[in-house]
Motif scaffolding. Structure first.
Motif, PDB file in Angstrom:
ATOM      1  N   GLU A 135       0.817  -1.218   0.000  1.00 50.79           N
ATOM      2  CA  GLU A 135       0.000   0.000   0.000  1.00 50.79           C
ATOM      3  C   GLU A 135       0.851   1.269   0.000  1.00 50.79           C
ATOM      4  OE1 GLU A 135      -3.611  -1.992   2.421  1.00 50.79           O
ATOM      5  OE2 GLU A 135      -2.948  -0.019   3.176  1.00 50.79           O
ATOM      6  N   ILE A 136       1.987   1.209   0.679  1.00 50.38           N
ATOM      7  CA  ILE A 136       2.820   2.422   0.698  1.00 50.38           C
ATOM      8  C   ILE A 136       3.787   2.456  -0.478  1.00 50.38           C
ATOM      9  CG2 ILE A 136       2.565   2.885   3.167  1.00 50.38           C
ATOM     10  CD1 ILE A 136       5.072   1.529   3.763  1.00 50.38           C
ATOM     11  N   GLY A 137       3.601   1.546  -1.394  1.00 48.75           N
ATOM     12  CA  GLY A 137       4.308   1.631  -2.669  1.00 48.75           C
ATOM     13  C   GLY A 137       5.668   0.945  -2.688  1.00 48.75           C
ATOM     14  N   LEU A 138       5.933   0.060  -1.734  1.00 48.54           N
ATOM     15  CA  LEU A 138       7.227  -0.631  -1.735  1.00 48.54           C
ATOM     16  C   LEU A 138       7.107  -1.960  -2.494  1.00 48.54           C
ATOM     17  CD1 LEU A 138       8.257   0.038   1.991  1.00 48.54           C
ATOM     18  CD2 LEU A 138       8.962   1.315  -0.055  1.00 48.54           C
ATOM     19  N   GLU A 139       8.270  -2.422  -2.982  1.00 48.46           N
ATOM     20  CA  GLU A 139       8.320  -3.695  -3.710  1.00 48.46           C
ATOM     21  C   GLU A 139       8.376  -4.819  -2.675  1.00 48.46           C
ATOM     22  OE1 GLU A 139      11.948  -3.786  -6.069  1.00 48.46           O
ATOM     23  OE2 GLU A 139      12.041  -5.956  -5.794  1.00 48.46           O
ATOM     24  N   VAL A 140       7.429  -5.760  -2.764  1.00 52.61           N
ATOM     25  CA  VAL A 140       7.307  -6.771  -1.710  1.00 52.61           C
ATOM     26  C   VAL A 140       7.513  -8.179  -2.264  1.00 52.61           C
ATOM     27  CG1 VAL A 140       5.728  -7.772   0.004  1.00 52.61           C
ATOM     28  CG2 VAL A 140       5.676  -5.316  -0.457  1.00 52.61           C
ATOM     29  N   HIS A 141       8.325  -8.977  -1.583  1.00 52.97           N
ATOM     30  CA  HIS A 141       8.524 -10.390  -1.929  1.00 52.97           C
ATOM     31  C   HIS A 141       8.343 -11.230  -0.671  1.00 52.97           C
ATOM     32  CE1 HIS A 141      10.336  -9.122  -5.739  1.00 52.97           C
ATOM     33  NE2 HIS A 141      10.913  -8.167  -5.014  1.00 52.97           N
ATOM     34  N   GLY A 142       8.142 -12.521  -0.868  1.00 56.36           N
ATOM     35  CA  GLY A 142       8.029 -13.451   0.263  1.00 56.36           C
ATOM     36  C   GLY A 142       6.731 -13.252   1.010  1.00 56.36           C
ATOM     37  N   GLY A 143       6.707 -13.763   2.270  1.00 61.65           N
ATOM     38  CA  GLY A 143       5.547 -13.548   3.137  1.00 61.65           C
ATOM     39  C   GLY A 143       4.314 -14.366   2.792  1.00 61.65           C
ATOM     40  N   ARG A 144       4.406 -15.257   1.769  1.00 63.40           N
ATOM     41  CA  ARG A 144       3.215 -16.050   1.407  1.00 63.40           C
ATOM     42  C   ARG A 144       3.317 -17.496   1.896  1.00 63.40           C
ATOM     43  NH1 ARG A 144       2.602 -13.526  -3.856  1.00 63.40           N
ATOM     44  NH2 ARG A 144       3.017 -15.518  -4.869  1.00 63.40           N
ATOM     45  N   ASN A 145       4.506 -18.062   1.816  1.00 63.42           N
ATOM     46  CA  ASN A 145       4.747 -19.415   2.338  1.00 63.42           C
ATOM     47  C   ASN A 145       5.949 -19.391   3.271  1.00 63.42           C
ATOM     48  OD1 ASN A 145       2.841 -21.326   0.740  1.00 63.42           O
ATOM     49  ND2 ASN A 145       3.709 -19.968  -0.816  1.00 63.42           N
ATOM     50  N   ALA A 146       6.187 -18.235   3.852  1.00 65.34           N
ATOM     51  CA  ALA A 146       7.344 -18.035   4.726  1.00 65.34           C
ATOM     52  C   ALA A 146       7.057 -16.861   5.651  1.00 65.34           C
ATOM     53  CB  ALA A 146       8.583 -17.724   3.878  1.00 65.34           C
ATOM     54  N   PRO A 147       7.661 -16.854   6.838  1.00 62.15           N
ATOM     55  CA  PRO A 147       7.353 -15.789   7.800  1.00 62.15           C
ATOM     56  C   PRO A 147       8.190 -14.521   7.614  1.00 62.15           C
ATOM     57  CG  PRO A 147       8.778 -17.420   8.795  1.00 62.15           C
ATOM     58  CD  PRO A 147       8.522 -17.899   7.401  1.00 62.15           C
ATOM     59  N   TYR A 148       8.897 -14.419   6.499  1.00 63.54           N
ATOM     60  CA  TYR A 148       9.712 -13.239   6.236  1.00 63.54           C
ATOM     61  C   TYR A 148       9.191 -12.492   5.013  1.00 63.54           C
ATOM     62  CZ  TYR A 148      12.987 -15.363   9.501  1.00 63.54           C
ATOM     63  OH  TYR A 148      13.550 -15.913  10.628  1.00 63.54           O
ATOM     64  N   ILE A 149       9.183 -11.155   5.144  1.00 64.82           N
ATOM     65  CA  ILE A 149       8.788 -10.304   4.020  1.00 64.82           C
ATOM     66  C   ILE A 149      10.056  -9.564   3.603  1.00 64.82           C
ATOM     67  CG2 ILE A 149       7.234  -8.441   3.282  1.00 64.82           C
ATOM     68  CD1 ILE A 149       6.205 -10.045   6.349  1.00 64.82           C
ATOM     69  N   TRP A 150      10.343  -9.646   2.321  1.00 57.41           N
ATOM     70  CA  TRP A 150      11.582  -9.081   1.773  1.00 57.41           C
ATOM     71  C   TRP A 150      11.161  -7.877   0.954  1.00 57.41           C
ATOM     72  CZ3 TRP A 150      16.483  -9.576   2.862  1.00 57.41           C
ATOM     73  CH2 TRP A 150      17.484  -9.396   1.909  1.00 57.41           C
ATOM     74  N   VAL A 151      11.561  -6.706   1.402  1.00 61.72           N
ATOM     75  CA  VAL A 151      10.984  -5.477   0.865  1.00 61.72           C
ATOM     76  C   VAL A 151      12.068  -4.609   0.230  1.00 61.72           C
ATOM     77  CG1 VAL A 151       9.468  -3.523   1.427  1.00 61.72           C
ATOM     78  CG2 VAL A 151       9.403  -5.574   2.852  1.00 61.72           C
ATOM     79  N   GLY A 152      11.782  -4.082  -0.939  1.00 62.60           N
ATOM     80  CA  GLY A 152      12.711  -3.172  -1.597  1.00 62.60           C
ATOM     81  C   GLY A 152      12.734  -1.838  -0.855  1.00 62.60           C
ATOM     82  N   CYS A 153      13.923  -1.305  -0.628  1.00 66.13           N
ATOM     83  CA  CYS A 153      14.019   0.010   0.035  1.00 66.13           C
ATOM     84  C   CYS A 153      13.498   1.081  -0.913  1.00 66.13           C
ATOM     85  CB  CYS A 153      15.479   0.331   0.365  1.00 66.13           C
ATOM     86  SG  CYS A 153      16.216  -0.794   1.538  1.00 66.13           S
ATOM     87  N   PRO A 154      12.945   2.151  -0.364  1.00 63.71           N
ATOM     88  CA  PRO A 154      12.516   3.243  -1.239  1.00 63.71           C
ATOM     89  C   PRO A 154      13.723   3.840  -1.977  1.00 63.71           C
ATOM     90  CG  PRO A 154      12.160   3.784   1.099  1.00 63.71           C
ATOM     91  CD  PRO A 154      12.724   2.404   1.063  1.00 63.71           C
ATOM     92  N   ASP A 155      13.476   4.421  -3.132  1.00 68.98           N
ATOM     93  CA  ASP A 155      14.561   4.986  -3.949  1.00 68.98           C
ATOM     94  C   ASP A 155      15.454   5.886  -3.107  1.00 68.98           C
ATOM     95  OD1 ASP A 155      13.761   3.679  -6.108  1.00 68.98           O
ATOM     96  OD2 ASP A 155      12.695   5.381  -7.049  1.00 68.98           O
ATOM     97  N   GLY A 156      16.752   5.721  -3.290  1.00 64.02           N
ATOM     98  CA  GLY A 156      17.700   6.619  -2.631  1.00 64.02           C
ATOM     99  C   GLY A 156      18.057   6.210  -1.215  1.00 64.02           C
ATOM    100  N   THR A 157      17.479   5.110  -0.716  1.00 65.89           N
ATOM    101  CA  THR A 157      17.808   4.662   0.642  1.00 65.89           C
ATOM    102  C   THR A 157      18.430   3.271   0.554  1.00 65.89           C
ATOM    103  OG1 THR A 157      15.830   5.822   1.390  1.00 65.89           O
ATOM    104  CG2 THR A 157      16.835   4.316   2.975  1.00 65.89           C
ATOM    105  N   ASP A 158      19.575   3.091   1.206  1.00 71.06           N
ATOM    106  CA  ASP A 158      20.165   1.743   1.190  1.00 71.06           C
ATOM    107  C   ASP A 158      19.663   0.962   2.405  1.00 71.06           C
ATOM    108  OD1 ASP A 158      21.633   2.619   3.344  1.00 71.06           O
ATOM    109  OD2 ASP A 158      23.563   2.653   2.303  1.00 71.06           O
ATOM    110  N   SER A 159      20.149  -0.284   2.538  1.00 66.07           N
ATOM    111  CA  SER A 159      19.597  -1.178   3.568  1.00 66.07           C
ATOM    112  C   SER A 159      19.797  -0.638   4.985  1.00 66.07           C
ATOM    113  CB  SER A 159      20.261  -2.548   3.463  1.00 66.07           C
ATOM    114  OG  SER A 159      19.882  -3.189   2.281  1.00 66.07           O
ATOM    115  N   TRP A 160      21.032  -0.237   5.303  1.00 72.41           N
ATOM    116  CA  TRP A 160      21.255   0.290   6.662  1.00 72.41           C
ATOM    117  C   TRP A 160      20.571   1.645   6.826  1.00 72.41           C
ATOM    118  CZ3 TRP A 160      22.318  -2.285  10.894  1.00 72.41           C
ATOM    119  CH2 TRP A 160      23.050  -3.472  10.831  1.00 72.41           C
ATOM    120  N   GLY A 161      20.432   2.404   5.744  1.00 78.66           N
ATOM    121  CA  GLY A 161      19.698   3.677   5.786  1.00 78.66           C
ATOM    122  C   GLY A 161      18.242   3.415   6.172  1.00 78.66           C
TER     123      GLY A 161
END
Ligand code: MLT
Length: 412
Positions: free
Chosen positions: A336-362
């Motif tokens: 809903e907030i416009g992020l790219e979402v993977h996983g979370g359907r047959n696994a308890p982890y959701i793998w989400v793309g960071c918003p543009d311009g932000t890296d993982s630790w950011g």
């Protein structure tokens, strides 16, 4: 003076989760007002109480230990027969996989076993890991001397990295080169991806053709709801000659603190001696366990056995559906907030793309500072994890709903 294992000095910083803990403590020390509202969706640690069937079985077992006639001291190093039989029967034979009771080795968890298994493998193996990856596979190979130093991106010389990206749906392509050992984890930590029968068949065919060994981590199999997705590598014909499987009661039975898992070592899995003769791995792992392990406590093994009872199965099902309900809410919010979402359907982890311009630790810092929510930065799982973050669905519903509200209030 005692010589140390110099390979430890090659390890990058701290292990990921203690490092996250350190950063969170530093933040809460300097922002005490945020400490009270902190919600942890970082480490995949269960939050819900142990299934009643397991608790009752553990109580009964403790009472047995309080009576001379039923007291037990050391148990079998491989685990009690009652638990080995319950695992082999319920998780394998009932599903048509010919796994014998004595091919199951009970342990204190699959994290420990994936690392310990290297004890029975020799030096000089060419080891392939996915990228991103559960860091234990990498670090334990570094510790034992299977790698050179890490480069600036944290990739270790000598390991074969198999990139897992959105393009390949986080299931790596079969390599062109020969490798000796391959770590696969499905449902995947951290990406939440699953591997199909066809994809696992391709890996088993590769392993058989190249005499490679697959170390298959199936710790999250209980979260699979799609009937087409394999729960075990042994659903693939031929895997019993080239694959070891690691499983756990941590995530289905909530045993992360109780500690119980197991490793399946079929007698037909063969490795090579230094002089090139075939050697079955089963007697080596058995020998390793007899020398270095005294198995898991009797009450814990009774608790694990109770997971297979009718009541235990119903209680586990309720736990899984609770966590998967959380996963659905978190996935939906991120979408809903416009992020790219993977996983979370047959696994308890959701793998989400960071918003543009932000890296993982950011993104880790942003979530901590703006929402008081702890997530795991994707780059902590390897270079290919950069640009992603992982949200764990292991939490109370109340906390997950609050995380969703806070994320919707953030500016991305
Ligand atoms: C994780 O967060 O990746 C898990 O806690 C891993 C584990 O079970 O050790």
């Amino acid at each position: 003076m005692a010589r140390i294992n110099d390979h430890y000095l090659k390890l990058k910083a701290g292990y990921l989760f203690p490092e996250i803990g350190r950063r969170v403590s530093a933040f809460t020390d300097s922002h005490p007002e945020s400490a009270a509202k902190l919600i942890r969706c970082g480490i995949g640690d269960v939050t819900e109480p142990l299934p009643q069937a397991a608790r009752e079985a553990m109580h009964r077992a403790i009472d047995e230990l309080g009576v001379r006639d039923t007291f037990r001291g050391y148990g079998p190093e491989q685990g009690y027969d009652f638990l080995r039989a319950a695992i082999a029967e319920n998780n394998y034979r009932k599903q048509g996989m010919a796994i014998a009771d004595d091919e199951i080795f009970v342990s204190d968890g699959s994290k420990c076993d994936t690392g310990n298994f290297l004890d029975i493998l020799g030096p000089g193996n060419r080891v392939a890991i996915t990228d991103p990856v559960y860091p234990v596979y990498v670090d334990t190979n570094v510790m034992i001397g299977n790698t050179g130093d890490a480069n600036a991106e944290g990739a270790y010389e000598g390991l074969v990295y198999l990139p897992c990206t959105a393009e390949n749906a986080f299931v790596p392509a079969i390599p062109d080169e020969d490798v000796d050992v391959i770590y696969l984890c499905y449902p995947n930590n951290p990406t939440g991806a699953t591997a199909s029968k066809e994809q696992l068949t391709a890996w088993v065919d590769y392993a058989k053709a190249r005499n490679a060994l697959i170390l298959y981590d199936a710790a999250y199999e209980a979260f699979i709801s799609d009937p087409e997705i394999p729960h075990s590598i042994y659903e693939i014909p031929g895997a019993e000659t080239c694959a070891i499987e690691f499983r756990s009661f941590s995530k289905n039975g909530g045993f992360t603190g109780v500690r119980c898992g197991y490793t399946v070592v079929p007698k037909t899995v063969i490795g090579s001696t230094a002089s090139g003769e075939n050697q079955a791995l089963h007697p080596l792992w058995n020998r390793r366990m007899c020398t270095k392990f005294n198995s898991v406590s009797y009450p814990v093994q009774r608790g694990a056995e109770a997971i297979f009872s009718e009541a235990g199965q119903a209680q586990v099902k309720a736990l899984i559906s609770h966590y998967m309900g959380n996963a659905q809410l978190l996935s939906q919010t991120c979408q809903e907030i416009g992020l790219e979402v993977h996983g979370g359907r047959n696994a308890p982890y959701i793998w989400v793309g960071c918003p543009d311009g932000t890296d993982s630790w950011g993104m880790f810092d942003k979530m901590l500072e703006e929402a008081s929510v702890v997530i795991t930065p994707g780059s902590g799982f390897g270079a290919a994890g950069e640009g992603y973050f992982r949200i764990s669905a292991f939490n109370s519903r109340e906390n997950v709903e609050e995380v969703c509200l806070r994320m919707k209030a953030m500016a991305f």
